[in-house]
Design an enzyme around this catalytic site. Structure first.
Site, PDB file in Angstrom:
ATOM      1  N   GLU A 269       1.052 -12.178  -2.807  1.00 55.01           N
ATOM      2  CA  GLU A 269      -0.404 -12.351  -2.658  1.00 55.01           C
ATOM      3  C   GLU A 269      -1.144 -12.099  -3.969  1.00 55.01           C
ATOM      4  OE1 GLU A 269       1.392  -9.893  -1.606  1.00 55.01           O
ATOM      5  OE2 GLU A 269       0.351  -7.988  -1.956  1.00 55.01           O
TER       6      GLU A 269
ATOM      7  N   HIS B 235       5.013  -8.671  -4.188  1.00 51.08           N
ATOM      8  CA  HIS B 235       3.645  -9.001  -3.748  1.00 51.08           C
ATOM      9  C   HIS B 235       3.274 -10.438  -4.091  1.00 51.08           C
ATOM     10  CE1 HIS B 235       2.215  -4.806  -3.030  1.00 51.08           C
ATOM     11  NE2 HIS B 235       3.151  -4.512  -3.918  1.00 51.08           N
TER      12      HIS B 235
ATOM     13  N   ARG C  81      12.914   3.495  -0.502  1.00 50.82           N
ATOM     14  CA  ARG C  81      11.548   3.512  -1.047  1.00 50.82           C
ATOM     15  C   ARG C  81      11.578   3.892  -2.520  1.00 50.82           C
ATOM     16  NH1 ARG C  81       7.987   7.542   1.617  1.00 50.82           N
ATOM     17  NH2 ARG C  81       6.379   6.418   0.479  1.00 50.82           N
TER      18      ARG C  81
ATOM     19  N   CYS D  61       6.219  -5.340   0.394  1.00 45.64           N
ATOM     20  CA  CYS D  61       6.348  -4.016  -0.242  1.00 45.64           C
ATOM     21  C   CYS D  61       6.286  -2.902   0.808  1.00 45.64           C
ATOM     22  CB  CYS D  61       5.320  -3.866  -1.354  1.00 45.64           C
ATOM     23  SG  CYS D  61       5.793  -2.603  -2.541  1.00 45.64           S
TER      24      CYS D  61
ATOM     25  N   ILE E 271       5.654  -3.407  -7.453  1.00 41.11           N
ATOM     26  CA  ILE E 271       4.834  -2.225  -7.744  1.00 41.11           C
ATOM     27  C   ILE E 271       5.375  -1.054  -6.913  1.00 41.11           C
ATOM     28  CG2 ILE E 271       2.510  -1.239  -7.741  1.00 41.11           C
ATOM     29  CD1 ILE E 271       1.465  -4.205  -7.665  1.00 41.11           C
ATOM     30  N   ARG E 272       5.986  -0.091  -7.576  1.00 41.36           N
ATOM     31  CA  ARG E 272       6.625   1.045  -6.876  1.00 41.36           C
ATOM     32  C   ARG E 272       7.363   0.534  -5.623  1.00 41.36           C
ATOM     33  NH1 ARG E 272       3.153   4.075  -4.722  1.00 41.36           N
ATOM     34  NH2 ARG E 272       1.355   2.794  -5.171  1.00 41.36           N
TER      35      ARG E 272
ATOM     36  N   GLY F 285       0.874  -1.180   0.000  1.00 40.33           N
ATOM     37  CA  GLY F 285       0.000   0.000   0.000  1.00 40.33           C
ATOM     38  C   GLY F 285       0.899   1.214   0.000  1.00 40.33           C
ATOM     39  N   GLU F 286       0.586   2.165   0.865  1.00 43.97           N
ATOM     40  CA  GLU F 286       1.391   3.380   0.942  1.00 43.97           C
ATOM     41  C   GLU F 286       1.899   3.497   2.379  1.00 43.97           C
ATOM     42  OE1 GLU F 286       2.270   5.096  -1.725  1.00 43.97           O
ATOM     43  OE2 GLU F 286       3.525   6.211  -0.310  1.00 43.97           O
ATOM     44  N   SER F 287       3.221   3.347   2.537  1.00 42.74           N
ATOM     45  CA  SER F 287       3.770   3.276   3.890  1.00 42.74           C
ATOM     46  C   SER F 287       3.508   4.555   4.688  1.00 42.74           C
ATOM     47  CB  SER F 287       5.267   2.972   3.829  1.00 42.74           C
ATOM     48  OG  SER F 287       5.926   3.847   2.954  1.00 42.74           O
TER      49      SER F 287
HETATM   50  N1  GLN Z   1       5.762   2.959  -2.875  1.00 38.88           N
HETATM   51  C1  GLN Z   1       5.057   2.501  -1.710  1.00 38.88           C
HETATM   52  C2  GLN Z   1       5.646   3.084  -0.429  1.00 38.88           C
HETATM   53  O1  GLN Z   1       6.709   3.613  -0.451  1.00 38.88           O
HETATM   54  C3  GLN Z   1       5.046   0.991  -1.630  1.00 38.88           C
HETATM   55  C4  GLN Z   1       4.296   0.404  -2.799  1.00 38.88           C
HETATM   56  C5  GLN Z   1       3.590  -0.894  -2.535  1.00 38.88           C
HETATM   57  O2  GLN Z   1       3.410  -1.307  -1.389  1.00 38.88           O
HETATM   58  N2  GLN Z   1       3.142  -1.510  -3.594  1.00 38.88           N
HETATM   59  O3  GLN Z   1       5.050   3.001   0.613  1.00 38.88           O
END
Ligand code: GLN
Length: 200
Positions: free
Chosen positions: A181, A179, A109, A79, A138-139, A47-49
């Site tokens: 999952e 990921h 990150r 992630c 993913i990112r 997700g987004e940390s």
């Molecule tokens: N770019 C996100 C972060 O820095 C991590 C991306 C992800 O969990 N798919 O939190």
């Protein structure tokens, strides 16, 4: 049955609940400290940390989770979850003020660059029998530096100048930059549930 929580503040919670159920654990969502108290292990999803840390503080989960990690709670982070389990965040990547910590690594990150938002790669994970893992990034972060307490278990581009650690373990803490999952390959969730069983 082992009760394994998924931190459900933000991110791809549902996919982890399904994977945990498929490997024979009893998955539950965790948003509150009283829910955290009851689980034998915890998954921190992607997700987004930055958002997850902010919400963990608002939901009064930040200190309780840090404390349980310190007491040996098994946790798997994928992630953003890897970022949140890292003891240090590399200031040369996107910064992040706080993490739960627990694994003796520095993560960077959004390390793979803005042009490459997502990609897939085969990753050999030490200790996982069979085919390499088809890893979806993913990112994603990578592990910039592995301290002496942590053990690197998998790398992208091994043997090249672009080699980076993307799977790491420290006692009952496990983290991947990618990921699992999302692919239906349950081996990392199986490994994690075995780690939970070993402690519980
Ligand atoms: N770019 C996100 C972060 O820095 C991590 C991306 C992800 O969990 N798919 O939190």
């Amino acid at each position: 049955m082992l009760s394994v929580g998924v931190l459900a503040l933000q991110g791809d919670v549902r996919e982890h609940l399904h994977a945990l159920e498929a490997v024979g654990a009893e998955p539950v969502t965790v948003r509150r400290a009283r829910e955290l108290d009851k689980v034998d292990g915890l998954v921190i999803p992607g997700g987004e940390s930055t958002t997850m840390i902010k919400l963990a503080k608002i939901f009064e989960l930040f200190e309780p989770l840090r404390a349980r990690i310190g007491e040996g709670l098994p946790v798997y982070g994928s992630c953003a979850g890897m970022i949140l389990l890292a003891d240090r965040v590399d200031p040369d990547g996107s910064p992040l003020e706080d993490t739960f910590g627990g694994i003796d690594i520095t993560v960077r990150r959004n390390a793979f660059g803005r042009q490459v938002d997502s990609f897939e790669e085969d990753v050999i994970v030490d200790g996982l029998p069979g085919e390499p893992v088809r890893a979806v990034f993913i990112r994603a972060p990578w592990v910039q530096d592995v301290g002496p307490k942590a053990q690197p278990l998998g790398r992208v581009n091994p043997g090249t100048p672009d080699e980076h650690v993307v799977v790491v373990r420290q006692e009952s803490l496990l983290a991947t930059s990618f990921h699992p999952e999302l692919t239906g390959d349950l081996r990392l969730h199986e490994l994690f549930v075995e780690m939970v069983r070993a402690v519980g």
